[in-house]
Design a protein around this motif. Sequence first.
Motif, PDB file in Angstrom:
ATOM      1  N   ASP A   1       0.756  -1.181   0.178  1.00 22.21           N
ATOM      2  CA  ASP A   1      -0.197  -0.031  -0.159  1.00 22.21           C
ATOM      3  C   ASP A   1       0.986   1.379   0.030  1.00 22.21           C
ATOM      4  O   ASP A   1       0.564   2.138  -0.868  1.00 22.21           O
ATOM      5  CB  ASP A   1      -1.005  -0.209   1.506  1.00 22.21           C
ATOM      6  CG  ASP A   1      -1.528  -1.143   1.440  1.00 22.21           C
ATOM      7  OD1 ASP A   1      -2.123  -1.291  -0.036  1.00 22.21           O
ATOM      8  OD2 ASP A   1      -2.244  -1.733   2.616  1.00 22.21           O
TER       9      ASP A   1
ATOM     10  N   THR B   1      -7.199   0.968  -6.510  1.00 22.74           N
ATOM     11  CA  THR B   1      -7.721  -0.524  -5.981  1.00 22.74           C
ATOM     12  C   THR B   1      -8.877  -1.266  -6.805  1.00 22.74           C
ATOM     13  O   THR B   1      -9.708  -0.616  -6.227  1.00 22.74           O
ATOM     14  CB  THR B   1      -7.546   0.474  -4.346  1.00 22.74           C
ATOM     15  OG1 THR B   1      -6.550   1.349  -4.176  1.00 22.74           O
ATOM     16  CG2 THR B   1      -8.060  -0.765  -3.924  1.00 22.74           C
TER      17      THR B   1
ATOM     18  N   ARG C   1     -11.370  -3.673  -4.405  1.00 27.02           N
ATOM     19  CA  ARG C   1     -11.362  -3.494  -3.071  1.00 27.02           C
ATOM     20  C   ARG C   1     -11.983  -4.844  -2.546  1.00 27.02           C
ATOM     21  O   ARG C   1     -12.140  -5.516  -3.441  1.00 27.02           O
ATOM     22  CB  ARG C   1     -12.542  -2.508  -2.235  1.00 27.02           C
ATOM     23  CG  ARG C   1     -13.107  -3.244  -0.959  1.00 27.02           C
ATOM     24  CD  ARG C   1     -14.316  -1.971  -0.624  1.00 27.02           C
ATOM     25  NE  ARG C   1     -14.206  -0.502  -1.115  1.00 27.02           N
ATOM     26  CZ  ARG C   1     -13.424   0.184   0.123  1.00 27.02           C
ATOM     27  NH1 ARG C   1     -13.428   0.420   0.917  1.00 27.02           N
ATOM     28  NH2 ARG C   1     -13.468   1.659  -0.541  1.00 27.02           N
TER      29      ARG C   1
ATOM     30  N   TYR D   1      -4.339  -4.818  -6.701  1.00 31.32           N
ATOM     31  CA  TYR D   1      -4.783  -3.194  -7.427  1.00 31.32           C
ATOM     32  C   TYR D   1      -4.600  -3.996  -8.955  1.00 31.32           C
ATOM     33  O   TYR D   1      -4.381  -5.239  -9.012  1.00 31.32           O
ATOM     34  CB  TYR D   1      -3.044  -3.418  -7.120  1.00 31.32           C
ATOM     35  CG  TYR D   1      -3.515  -2.273  -5.524  1.00 31.32           C
ATOM     36  CD1 TYR D   1      -3.735  -0.667  -5.460  1.00 31.32           C
ATOM     37  CD2 TYR D   1      -3.074  -2.906  -4.457  1.00 31.32           C
ATOM     38  CE1 TYR D   1      -3.564  -0.028  -4.307  1.00 31.32           C
ATOM     39  CE2 TYR D   1      -2.772  -2.153  -3.217  1.00 31.32           C
ATOM     40  CZ  TYR D   1      -3.017  -0.759  -3.013  1.00 31.32           C
ATOM     41  OH  TYR D   1      -3.254  -0.602  -1.578  1.00 31.32           O
TER      42      TYR D   1
END
Length: 226
Positions: free
Chosen positions: A194, A216, A218, A222
């Motif tokens: 991240d 991103t 969720r 990624y």
Amino acid sequence: MDHIWLIEDEASISDPLAFLLRRSGFEVTVIDNGVDAIRAFDPSVVDLILLDLQLPGIPGMHLCRQLRQRCEVPIIMLTARDTEMDTVAGLEAGADDYVTKPFASGELIARMRAVLRRHQPPELIPSTVLGCARVRMDLYAHQVSVGGAPVSLPLKTFQLLEVLLRSPGRVLTRGELIDQVWGADSGIESKAVDTQMARLRHMLEIDPADPQHLRTVRGLGYVYDP
């Protein structure tokens, strides 16, 4: 998909190294002794051999010489012996590279890909330049430019971007990114991914708070969306 033979004492379908190789995109056949390796070997379907020197039956060094007499399939030796004499003996036996244990999984994967590239016909060698949208990456020169302007990236950030650019549009989990950039045994936590992604967004996106390319997904990971 490159087909890897893993010849390793007590190797099995659940071998951690075989698992890592499959997660890295390779097809893997595991063999636990030299006799079976000689009997089953077919150079037309094998792209690279990982050969552990500590084998029952036929010693690994002797097996390497036999395989080299039969084909030009690249061989990487895996061994705990790391003296200069051992390395020289391995290379003279026909190995293309020599990796000592313990090794970082990321380093082994990088060496495997380098050996595979060297053995590809020139017309099949992939370009050393990657690019999507505003981003251009020259792997040979280790340079990145965004919208034509050069950008300086630390090594791990560079490697992370390379992984993303090689799979545009594909969602990559944090675990996959850790395996390919740091290595599965690195102990790196997902927060490190991240942090690196936030750094990349500030360098590559017009508006890092509203990224258009480094998105991103969720609950998954990624994706680089060109």
